[in-house]
Design a protein around this motif. Structure first.
Motif, mmCIF file in Angstrom:
data_model
loop_
_atom_site.group_PDB
_atom_site.id
_atom_site.type_symbol
_atom_site.label_atom_id
_atom_site.label_comp_id
_atom_site.label_asym_id
_atom_site.label_seq_id
_atom_site.Cartn_x
_atom_site.Cartn_y
_atom_site.Cartn_z
ATOM 1 N N ARG A 188 39.021 44.330 40.349
ATOM 2 C CA ARG A 188 37.944 43.574 39.688
ATOM 3 C C ARG A 188 37.187 42.693 40.674
ATOM 4 N NH1 ARG A 188 40.595 41.887 33.831
ATOM 5 N NH2 ARG A 188 40.732 44.026 33.048
ATOM 6 N N VAL A 189 37.891 42.067 41.601
ATOM 7 C CA VAL A 189 37.225 41.263 42.632
ATOM 8 C C VAL A 189 36.322 42.152 43.476
ATOM 9 C CG1 VAL A 189 37.598 39.942 44.766
ATOM 10 C CG2 VAL A 189 38.960 39.432 42.722
ATOM 11 N N ASN A 190 36.819 43.313 43.878
ATOM 12 C CA ASN A 190 36.014 44.231 44.686
ATOM 13 C C ASN A 190 34.757 44.670 43.950
ATOM 14 O OD1 ASN A 190 37.689 44.146 46.919
ATOM 15 N ND2 ASN A 190 38.891 45.902 46.281
ATOM 16 N N ALA A 191 34.890 44.996 42.676
ATOM 17 C CA ALA A 191 33.735 45.458 41.905
ATOM 18 C C ALA A 191 32.737 44.327 41.662
ATOM 19 C CB ALA A 191 34.197 46.041 40.573
ATOM 20 N N ARG A 192 33.222 43.171 41.304
ATOM 21 C CA ARG A 192 32.339 42.048 40.955
ATOM 22 C C ARG A 192 31.672 41.430 42.171
ATOM 23 N NH1 ARG A 192 33.006 37.973 36.836
ATOM 24 N NH2 ARG A 192 31.209 36.608 36.978
ATOM 25 N N CYS A 193 32.392 41.351 43.269
ATOM 26 C CA CYS A 193 31.886 40.661 44.463
ATOM 27 C C CYS A 193 31.348 41.618 45.517
ATOM 28 C CB CYS A 193 32.980 39.796 45.068
ATOM 29 S SG CYS A 193 33.560 38.502 43.949
ATOM 30 N N ASP A 194 31.448 42.915 45.259
ATOM 31 C CA ASP A 194 31.005 43.932 46.213
ATOM 32 C C ASP A 194 31.636 43.709 47.588
ATOM 33 O OD1 ASP A 194 29.655 46.260 46.922
ATOM 34 O OD2 ASP A 194 27.897 45.162 47.635
ATOM 35 N N GLY B 237 52.386 33.635 36.825
ATOM 36 C CA GLY B 237 52.638 34.623 35.786
ATOM 37 C C GLY B 237 52.196 36.035 36.113
ATOM 38 N N GLY B 238 51.612 36.235 37.286
ATOM 39 C CA GLY B 238 51.155 37.573 37.672
ATOM 40 C C GLY B 238 52.287 38.465 38.143
ATOM 41 N N HIS B 239 52.016 39.753 38.185
ATOM 42 C CA HIS B 239 52.979 40.718 38.716
ATOM 43 C C HIS B 239 52.212 41.801 39.469
ATOM 44 C CE1 HIS B 239 51.935 43.386 35.383
ATOM 45 N NE2 HIS B 239 52.203 42.392 34.555
ATOM 46 N N SER B 240 52.919 42.758 40.046
ATOM 47 C CA SER B 240 52.308 43.723 40.959
ATOM 48 C C SER B 240 51.194 44.551 40.313
ATOM 49 C CB SER B 240 53.371 44.652 41.549
ATOM 50 O OG SER B 240 54.054 45.333 40.509
ATOM 51 N N LEU B 241 51.369 44.987 39.083
ATOM 52 C CA LEU B 241 50.321 45.786 38.440
ATOM 53 C C LEU B 241 49.076 44.948 38.177
ATOM 54 C CD1 LEU B 241 52.418 47.936 35.966
ATOM 55 C CD2 LEU B 241 51.455 48.607 38.168
ATOM 56 N N LEU B 242 49.269 43.698 37.751
ATOM 57 C CA LEU B 242 48.120 42.826 37.529
ATOM 58 C C LEU B 242 47.423 42.471 38.840
ATOM 59 C CD1 LEU B 242 49.359 40.417 34.718
ATOM 60 C CD2 LEU B 242 47.738 42.309 34.531
ATOM 61 N N SER B 243 48.175 42.378 39.924
ATOM 62 C CA SER B 243 47.544 42.092 41.211
ATOM 63 C C SER B 243 46.626 43.229 41.633
ATOM 64 C CB SER B 243 48.591 41.792 42.292
ATOM 65 O OG SER B 243 49.374 42.920 42.577
ATOM 66 N N MET B 244 47.021 44.464 41.362
ATOM 67 C CA MET B 244 46.151 45.604 41.671
ATOM 68 C C MET B 244 44.894 45.565 40.812
ATOM 69 S SD MET B 244 48.742 48.783 42.453
ATOM 70 C CE MET B 244 49.555 48.736 40.873
ATOM 71 N N LEU B 245 45.030 45.195 39.552
ATOM 72 C CA LEU B 245 43.878 45.088 38.656
ATOM 73 C C LEU B 245 42.943 43.978 39.125
ATOM 74 C CD1 LEU B 245 42.463 46.004 36.085
ATOM 75 C CD2 LEU B 245 43.952 44.465 34.805
ATOM 76 N N LEU B 246 43.497 42.846 39.505
ATOM 77 C CA LEU B 246 42.679 41.741 39.990
ATOM 78 C C LEU B 246 41.913 42.132 41.244
ATOM 79 C CD1 LEU B 246 41.749 38.793 39.833
ATOM 80 C CD2 LEU B 246 43.786 38.180 41.155
ATOM 81 N N VAL B 247 42.577 42.770 42.186
ATOM 82 C CA VAL B 247 41.910 43.197 43.424
ATOM 83 C C VAL B 247 40.760 44.150 43.102
ATOM 84 C CG1 VAL B 247 42.224 44.567 45.539
ATOM 85 C CG2 VAL B 247 43.860 42.776 44.959
ATOM 86 N N ALA C 30 35.176 30.342 42.007
ATOM 87 C CA ALA C 30 34.902 30.349 40.567
ATOM 88 C C ALA C 30 34.971 31.763 40.003
ATOM 89 C CB ALA C 30 33.542 29.720 40.288
ATOM 90 N N VAL C 31 34.443 32.737 40.733
ATOM 91 C CA VAL C 31 34.491 34.134 40.285
ATOM 92 C C VAL C 31 35.938 34.621 40.263
ATOM 93 C CG1 VAL C 31 33.874 36.507 40.900
ATOM 94 C CG2 VAL C 31 32.151 34.695 41.004
ATOM 95 N N VAL C 32 36.681 34.338 41.323
ATOM 96 C CA VAL C 32 38.083 34.774 41.385
ATOM 97 C C VAL C 32 38.880 34.116 40.256
ATOM 98 C CG1 VAL C 32 40.197 34.774 42.758
ATOM 99 C CG2 VAL C 32 38.004 35.279 43.851
ATOM 100 N N LEU D 47 38.074 35.890 36.945
ATOM 101 C CA LEU D 47 38.728 37.196 36.857
ATOM 102 C C LEU D 47 40.234 37.046 36.682
ATOM 103 C CD1 LEU D 47 36.703 39.049 39.631
ATOM 104 C CD2 LEU D 47 36.472 39.320 37.151
ATOM 105 N N TRP D 48 40.817 36.102 37.399
ATOM 106 C CA TRP D 48 42.248 35.819 37.336
ATOM 107 C C TRP D 48 42.629 35.391 35.928
ATOM 108 C CZ3 TRP D 48 44.878 33.515 42.122
ATOM 109 C CH2 TRP D 48 46.161 33.037 41.857
ATOM 110 N N GLN D 49 41.839 34.479 35.342
ATOM 111 C CA GLN D 49 42.143 33.936 34.032
ATOM 112 C C GLN D 49 42.025 34.996 32.933
ATOM 113 O OE1 GLN D 49 40.131 30.282 33.414
ATOM 114 N NE2 GLN D 49 41.027 29.916 31.430
#
Length: 80
Positions: free
Chosen positions: A58-64, A46-56, A21-23, A26-28
């Motif tokens: 955000r996941v790291n920050a939100r989920c520790d 619809g994602g691309h390489s720059l957005l994948s780095m942003l998602l990673v 749900a968290v992922v 963040l993805w949406q």
């Protein structure tokens, strides 16, 4: 150019765990990336390489956690 996002049945779209749900949340939030299924690939949605780095990041920050970009690229779906 990437293909248009694939559409899946609504039952498949629902996250099965709190982590999914968290992922999905963040993805949406990423511009132009549709959450269509927990099994859909990030790039097919619809994602691309720059957005994948942003998602990673955000996941790291939100989920520790310490998810690496390489780990995400090997399994680029909400379920994975």
């Amino acid at each position: 150019a990437l293909p248009p996002p694939q559409r899946h049945a609504a039952a498949e779209a629902r996250p099965a765990t709190a982590t999914e749900a968290v992922v999905a949340e963040l993805w949406q939030a990423l511009p132009g990336v549709a959450v269509v299924s927990r099994d859909a690939g990030f790039f097919e949605s619809g994602g691309h390489s720059l957005l994948s780095m942003l998602l990673v990041a955000r996941v790291n920050a939100r989920c520790d956690v310490d998810l690496t970009l390489a780990e995400f690229l090997r399994a680029p779906s909400i379920r994975a």
